[in-house]
Design an enzyme around this catalytic site. Structure first.
Site, PDB file in Angstrom:
ATOM      1  N   HIS A 197      59.929  41.217  53.466  1.00 12.71           N
ATOM      2  CA  HIS A 197      60.956  41.339  52.427  1.00 12.71           C
ATOM      3  C   HIS A 197      60.828  40.308  51.312  1.00 12.71           C
ATOM      4  O   HIS A 197      61.415  40.500  50.235  1.00 12.71           O
ATOM      5  CB  HIS A 197      62.358  41.204  53.034  1.00 12.71           C
ATOM      6  CG  HIS A 197      62.742  42.317  53.948  1.00 12.71           C
ATOM      7  ND1 HIS A 197      62.666  43.641  53.592  1.00 12.71           N
ATOM      8  CD2 HIS A 197      63.219  42.304  55.228  1.00 12.71           C
ATOM      9  CE1 HIS A 197      63.072  44.388  54.601  1.00 12.71           C
ATOM     10  NE2 HIS A 197      63.411  43.602  55.605  1.00 12.71           N
ATOM     11  N   ALA A 198      60.132  39.213  51.546  1.00 10.35           N
ATOM     12  CA  ALA A 198      60.063  38.165  50.522  1.00 10.35           C
ATOM     13  C   ALA A 198      59.468  38.713  49.232  1.00 10.35           C
ATOM     14  O   ALA A 198      58.462  39.423  49.244  1.00 10.35           O
ATOM     15  CB  ALA A 198      59.234  36.987  51.024  1.00 10.35           C
TER      16      ALA A 198
END
Length: 390
Positions: free
Chosen positions: A132-133
């Site tokens: 998700h980063a």
């Protein structure tokens, strides 16, 4: 190619710790490694610790200003800059955040380098999969996006076709974003529908842009999807795409949060179906990737005793060509260690007692079925862009 798989591990990755009240408890990593050892798998793989990545590698995906913000938060967690997604409920800042996050990324990047150099055919970093980063922010329990960094490093080394297949219950949004306009990277994500789950992305219409149009494929599964539907969706989309794309490296993300016991999501998949997809990813690497190059990563998973260690131990065993039979008893030494560490009773076998079955797509579909609608939507959106029949 080396005949032995590589397991990337450094005890210090368990320092990725958002605090005692956070669902991403690093005990899941420690317990997985202990179960790997209890089955003797550490004797049939090469256990390797790679160094942390430096700023030049982080900049392949992340903005330097963000890396600097992570480093500042690492030194002074109370001063974390929330405009970068740091110090939030999802991503609390903690001392050593930069160093530990860079170390986890280093294991994925180091694995990718070893695959590209031909030192091994299969590599696993179950501490990784932090998908998700974003380039300029933390998101969804993820600080540095190790799958994207590993892929970017492969491209830097000369790879022209890398496939990324993400079967975490959450959409692999950060990896998709990193390669949104890059035709060298095919991203495929099977996840719970964005209407009902974070990060509310991963609609079938998200197919890439510019030169990368058609390079993103998203299968948004209805909440409640179980083994048969999950396997049907995987096999209705992934093999055909890989057969056409013929990647030089296959990167897969195996978040265990699709499981019916996971507290943060709403799919109903068993450990046995997770193991079946892991085995299929292994087979697809041998079928469609030169040299069988396969990098398998962890990801989400918040049933930290009952599910995650067993699922990822199966993953390591499959990569090592030493699969653990589902009916195998969990070693008593591990169960004792679990109780001593967590005061929870550990599961007794490496199975949920399921025998997953699924119907192939070419046998026909039901246009009134919600699962088949999800599969068809993904195929119609992306397949024609790749010259494939929907």
């Amino acid at each position: 190619m080396s005949g032995r798989a590589r397991l990337m591990w450094d005890d210090a990755v368990t320092g990725y710790d958002f605090g005692s009240s956070h669902p991403m408890d690093p005990v899941r990593l420690a317990l997985t490694m202990e179960l790997v050892r209890a089955f003797g798998l550490d004797r049939v793989v090469d256990v390797v610790a790679a160094p942390a990545v430096g700023d030049s590698t982080l900049r392949l995906v992340h903005h330097q200003a963000y890396v600097d913000a992570v480093r500042r938060a690492s030194r002074d967690p109370r001063g974390a800059d929330q405009s970068y997604g740091l110090g939030t409920v999802d991503d609390p800042a903690f001392a050593g955040m930069h160093e530990t996050s860079a170390l986890i990324a280093g294991q994925s990047v180091g694995a990718a380098e070893a695959l590209w150099r031909g030192e091994t055919a299969h590599a696993v970093n179950f501490a990784g999969g932090l998908h998700h980063a974003m380039p300029g922010s933390a998101s969804g329990f993820c600080v540095y996006n190790d799958p994207a960094l590993a892929i970017a490093r492969l491209l830097e080394l000369g790879a022209e076709r890398v496939a990324y297949v993400d079967v975490d219950v959450h959409h692999g949004d950060g990896v998709q974003t990193a390669f949104w306009e890059d035709p060298r990277v095919l991203t495929v994500s099977l996840h719970e529908h964005p209407r009902t789950l974070f990060p509310q992305t991963g609609w079938p219409e998200e197919t890439g842009a510019g030169a990368g149009e058609g390079s993103a494929v998203n299968v948004a599964l209805p909440a409640g999807t179980g083994d048969g539907g999950w396997l049907r969706a995987f096999h209705s989309v992934v093999p055909e795409l890989l057969a056409d794309f013929r990647p030089e490296v296959l990167v897969t993300q195996h978040g265990a949060d699709t499981h019916f016991e996971d507290p943060l999501a709403h799919l109903a998949v068993s450990l046995d179906a997770q193991r079946a997809v892991q085995a299929s990813c292994h087979d697809l690497a041998h079928d469609y990737v030169e040299g069988g190059r396969w990098l398998a990563l962890g990801g989400g998973g918040y049933a930290v005793v009952d599910v995650v260690p067993r699922s990822w131990t199966h993953l390591v065993a499959i990569a090592a060509h030493a699969p653990v039979e589902p009916e195998s008893a969990v070693p008593s030494s591990w169960r004792d260690a679990v109780y001593a560490r967590t005061r929870q009773l550990a599961p007794g076998r490496m199975t949920d007692g399921r025998t997953p079955e699924w119907q192939p797509w070419d046998a026909g579909y039901d246009p009134a079925d919600r699962l088949d609608q999800a599969i068809l939507a993904a195929r119609k959106a992306a397949f024609p862009l790749r010259g494939l029949l929907a």
